[in-house]
Design a protein around this motif. Structure first.
Motif, PDB file in Angstrom:
ATOM      1  N   UNK A  16       0.851  -1.174   0.000  1.00 50.67           N
ATOM      2  CA  UNK A  16       0.000   0.000   0.000  1.00 50.67           C
ATOM      3  C   UNK A  16       0.892   1.231   0.000  1.00 50.67           C
ATOM      4  N   UNK A  17       0.359   2.333  -0.452  1.00 45.23           N
ATOM      5  CA  UNK A  17       1.118   3.572  -0.421  1.00 45.23           C
ATOM      6  C   UNK A  17       0.653   4.545  -1.480  1.00 45.23           C
ATOM      7  N   UNK A  18       1.534   5.490  -1.782  1.00 42.57           N
ATOM      8  CA  UNK A  18       1.167   6.566  -2.692  1.00 42.57           C
ATOM      9  C   UNK A  18       2.286   6.797  -3.700  1.00 42.57           C
ATOM     10  N   UNK A  19       1.889   7.013  -4.948  1.00 44.92           N
ATOM     11  CA  UNK A  19       2.793   7.389  -6.022  1.00 44.92           C
ATOM     12  C   UNK A  19       2.484   8.844  -6.351  1.00 44.92           C
ATOM     13  N   UNK A  20       3.494   9.697  -6.375  1.00 45.42           N
ATOM     14  CA  UNK A  20       3.282  11.096  -6.712  1.00 45.42           C
ATOM     15  C   UNK A  20       3.748  11.332  -8.142  1.00 45.42           C
ATOM     16  N   UNK A  21       2.835  11.853  -8.960  1.00 47.22           N
ATOM     17  CA  UNK A  21       3.115  12.111 -10.366  1.00 47.22           C
ATOM     18  C   UNK A  21       3.087  13.601 -10.660  1.00 47.22           C
ATOM     19  N   UNK A  36       7.284  10.396 -12.670  1.00 40.77           N
ATOM     20  CA  UNK A  36       7.113   9.964 -11.288  1.00 40.77           C
ATOM     21  C   UNK A  36       8.027  10.814 -10.412  1.00 40.77           C
ATOM     22  N   UNK A  37       7.430  11.529  -9.459  1.00 39.99           N
ATOM     23  CA  UNK A  37       8.193  12.331  -8.511  1.00 39.99           C
ATOM     24  C   UNK A  37       8.633  11.458  -7.340  1.00 39.99           C
ATOM     25  N   UNK A  38       7.708  10.679  -6.795  1.00 41.40           N
ATOM     26  CA  UNK A  38       8.017   9.749  -5.715  1.00 41.40           C
ATOM     27  C   UNK A  38       7.305   8.438  -6.017  1.00 41.40           C
ATOM     28  N   UNK A  39       8.078   7.409  -6.237  1.00 41.38           N
ATOM     29  CA  UNK A  39       7.508   6.123  -6.590  1.00 41.38           C
ATOM     30  C   UNK A  39       7.312   5.215  -5.394  1.00 41.38           C
ATOM     31  N   UNK A  40       6.632   4.121  -5.646  1.00 36.60           N
ATOM     32  CA  UNK A  40       6.340   3.124  -4.621  1.00 36.60           C
ATOM     33  C   UNK A  40       6.977   1.794  -5.010  1.00 36.60           C
ATOM     34  N   UNK A  41       6.758   1.398  -6.228  1.00 41.45           N
ATOM     35  CA  UNK A  41       7.243   0.146  -6.787  1.00 41.45           C
ATOM     36  C   UNK A  41       7.135   0.310  -8.297  1.00 41.45           C
TER      37      UNK A  41
END
Length: 80
Positions: A16-21, A36-41
């Motif tokens: 679970x989490x958040x991806x920032x685009x 992708x600014x901050x990825x998760x996977x």
């Protein structure tokens, strides 16, 4: 968020989490240049990009009554 899907097999391992685009809304309202600014996977990042790219046209920004390109940053959440 309605078009965001977990990659196959990822729901079972409870990621679970958040991806920032970050992306641009062009003067016609199309989403372009998604990053992708901050990825998760990597697979979840790809699903987030796919969901944003499939979104309907957005309302472009305007300056002095003329449509202009606008930069947008948005989080895409993955929750079980």
């Amino acid at each position: 968020h309605k078009t965001v899907r977990y990659p196959e097999g990822y729901g079972e391992i409870c990621i679970q989490g958040r991806v920032t685009l970050k992306f641009i809304i062009d003067t016609d309202g199309n989403v372009v240049d998604i990053t992708v600014i901050r990825g998760l996977d990597p697979k979840m990042d790809k699903e987030a990009i796919k969901a944003v790219a499939a979104s309907p046209k957005w309302k472009p920004g305007s300056h002095n009554g003329q449509p202009v390109r606008v930069s947008v940053t948005v989080p895409v959440s993955f929750k079980l």
